[in-house]
Design a protein around this motif. Structure first.
Motif, PDB file in Angstrom:
ATOM      1  N   PHE A 127     -36.351  30.411  75.043  1.00 29.05           N
ATOM      2  CA  PHE A 127     -35.471  30.601  73.885  1.00 29.05           C
ATOM      3  C   PHE A 127     -34.845  31.996  73.957  1.00 29.05           C
ATOM      4  O   PHE A 127     -35.554  32.989  74.135  1.00 29.05           O
ATOM      5  N   PRO A 128     -33.511  32.108  73.833  1.00 28.70           N
ATOM      6  CA  PRO A 128     -32.852  33.414  73.991  1.00 28.70           C
ATOM      7  C   PRO A 128     -33.360  34.444  72.976  1.00 28.70           C
ATOM      8  O   PRO A 128     -33.527  34.142  71.791  1.00 28.70           O
TER       9      PRO A 128
ATOM     10  N   ASP B 140     -32.511  24.703  75.854  1.00 30.64           N
ATOM     11  CA  ASP B 140     -33.101  26.037  75.936  1.00 30.64           C
ATOM     12  C   ASP B 140     -34.379  26.155  75.123  1.00 30.64           C
ATOM     13  O   ASP B 140     -34.925  27.257  74.993  1.00 30.64           O
TER      14      ASP B 140
ATOM     15  N   HIS C 296     -31.350  35.226  69.688  1.00 31.34           N
ATOM     16  CA  HIS C 296     -31.389  34.307  68.548  1.00 31.34           C
ATOM     17  C   HIS C 296     -32.796  34.117  67.991  1.00 31.34           C
ATOM     18  O   HIS C 296     -33.036  33.174  67.230  1.00 31.34           O
TER      19      HIS C 296
ATOM     20  N   VAL D 296     -28.738  27.554  69.519  1.00 26.32           N
ATOM     21  CA  VAL D 296     -29.482  27.282  70.750  1.00 26.32           C
ATOM     22  C   VAL D 296     -29.747  25.791  70.834  1.00 26.32           C
ATOM     23  O   VAL D 296     -30.434  25.225  69.978  1.00 26.32           O
TER      24      VAL D 296
END
Length: 425
Positions: A81-82, A212, A85, A208
């Motif tokens: 997960f980025p 992801d 975010h 997202v």
């Protein structure tokens, strides 16, 4: 002249109270050392249990190298997960905590209003605190362990804000659940409560996508969506299989027998590989969406058979009583038959849902999703941990997370059974 006649002697008083529970020595003799065979079995399996306990404690506190978990904790919990975010996940966790607290307060206030619970149940009394402790001690211990492994102050702040949000929601819930609302007001309240998790879901997905997502968060999401969707579908299939209309009965029966006869792993492979031969790539759903569809369709077939067994357990007199008071067939099923059927098969339903939660690990193997088990088997191959044989630590961590959720679900099921009197006459 005194009476020298013999007086009756008082009866002998047995100093041993046979009504008292037996002591530890008597209990051991009755249950563990009743015969030579029982003695041998007790000693052998007692030594095995002591050895397993020693090896387990030694692995956890002495020989286990848990740095791999601490370093990869973020990967294990939320995957790739980025980081940009992550604030959306934090807002979602705090929002869901407040929503759960609000929902609990509303439900408890409604139970008090209709007389199903005492008025003191809405207060934080010592009994209430003890009940919550017995119910939530395991999730609390697991969360505390994760916070200790994180090693930074950020997760502690998020956990504290989530607790505060849950308490505020719990205190505010009775103000919404106590007053008698009109049908329009009740509908608006239900829609408003349902809009909260849906809005938070789109708040995260809009930034997202599913591709992801990963880690334990993905396992929880797959299980939660599949549970929500498979239950109503299973109810419809159970009713369809008992329908008097031949076409509906044949279709429902064929669906149930077909899905129950197919391995879940094969269905996941088909959804991942074969779907591309029938649907263009631009129209094919995300891999996580395909997994949710497969889990829903597969679990609904099993849930239908469980609910059908519950329907068969309802006495015939209940059907006749519902007809006698003039209820329509829909009301007979919705208000009289189905509540009793669902109540009778609570253990089997929860068992199926726990199995569904654990089966989400198959999505990582069959569809390549980066869920918890897939991550646990991959991180020992990292450059800093390669060749050190740390697969035991990672698999143990994954097993702990799945066991904690499954055990909590099982305990809540037992509590619900006791509350509803399942198995009692």
């Amino acid at each position: 002249m005194t009476d020298t006649a013999a007086r009756p002697e008082p009866p002998d008083v047995d100093p041993v109270d046979h009504s008292a529970p037996p002591g530890a020595r008597v209990w051991l003799r009755r249950h563990l050392f009743r015969s030579p065979t029982d003695t041998v079995v007790t000693i052998v399996f007692g030594l095995i249990a002591l050895w397993l306990t020693y090896k387990t404690l030694s692995f956890i506190f002495v020989t286990g190298r848990w740095d791999i978990i601490r370093v990869n904790l973020r990967l294990l919990m939320i995957g790739r997960f980025p980081e940009a975010h992550e604030i959306r996940l934090i807002v979602t966790v705090i929002g869901l905590a407040g929503w759960v607290g609000l929902l609990a307060g509303i439900v408890r206030a409604r139970q008090v209003r209709v007389g199903r619970s005492s008025p003191d149940a809405t207060k934080f009394s010592s009994t209430r605190v003890r009940d919550l402790t017995e119910r939530l001690w395991l999730p609390a211990v697991v969360v505390l362990l994760l916070l200790l492994l994180a090693g930074t102050v950020g997760p502690w702040i998020v956990a504290g804000l989530a607790i505060v949000a849950a308490v505020i929601g719990r205190l505010a819930g009775p103000y919404l659940g106590t007053p008698r609302l009109s049908p329009i007001g009740s509908a608006a309240l239900i829609i408003g409560l349902g809009a909260v998790p849906v809005g938070l879901y789109f708040y995260v997905v809009s930034a997202v996508g599913f591709d992801d997502w990963g880690g334990f968060m993905l396992n929880l999401f797959l299980a939660l969506c599949s549970i929500i969707l498979c239950f109503p579908l299973g109810v419809l299939l159970a009713l369809g299989r008992r329908s008097a209309l031949p076409l509906i009965r044949i279709v429902a029966t064929g669906y149930i027998e077909l899905l129950r006869g197919a391995p879940l792993f094969v269905l996941l492979l088909l959804a991942n590989v074969a779907l591309g031969f029938f649907v263009p790539g631009s129209l094919a759903p995300a891999t996580s969406t395909r997994a949710i569809v497969v889990f829903t369709l597969f679990s609904a077939a099993y849930m239908a058979e469980i609910i059908r067994g519950g329907l068969q357990s309802v006495p015939r007199g209940q059907f006749e009583a519902a007809k006698a008071v003039g209820l329509s067939p829909v009301k007979q099923t919705g208000f009289v038959v189905m509540p009793q059927a669902l109540r009778n098969v609570i253990p089997a339903q929860i068992g199926q849902l726990i199995s569904l939660f654990k089966d989400t690990t198959l999505a990582g193997i069959a569809m390549g999703l980066f869920e918890l088990l897939n991550v646990s088997t991959a991180i020992p191959a990292q450059e800093g941990f390669r060749g050190q044989g740390l697969i035991g630590e990672t698999i143990t961590f994954a097993a702990l997370m799945f066991w904690a959720v499954s055990y909590t679900m099982s305990r809540e099921s037992q509590r619900l059974e006791k509350r509803l009197g399942v198995g009692e006459r």
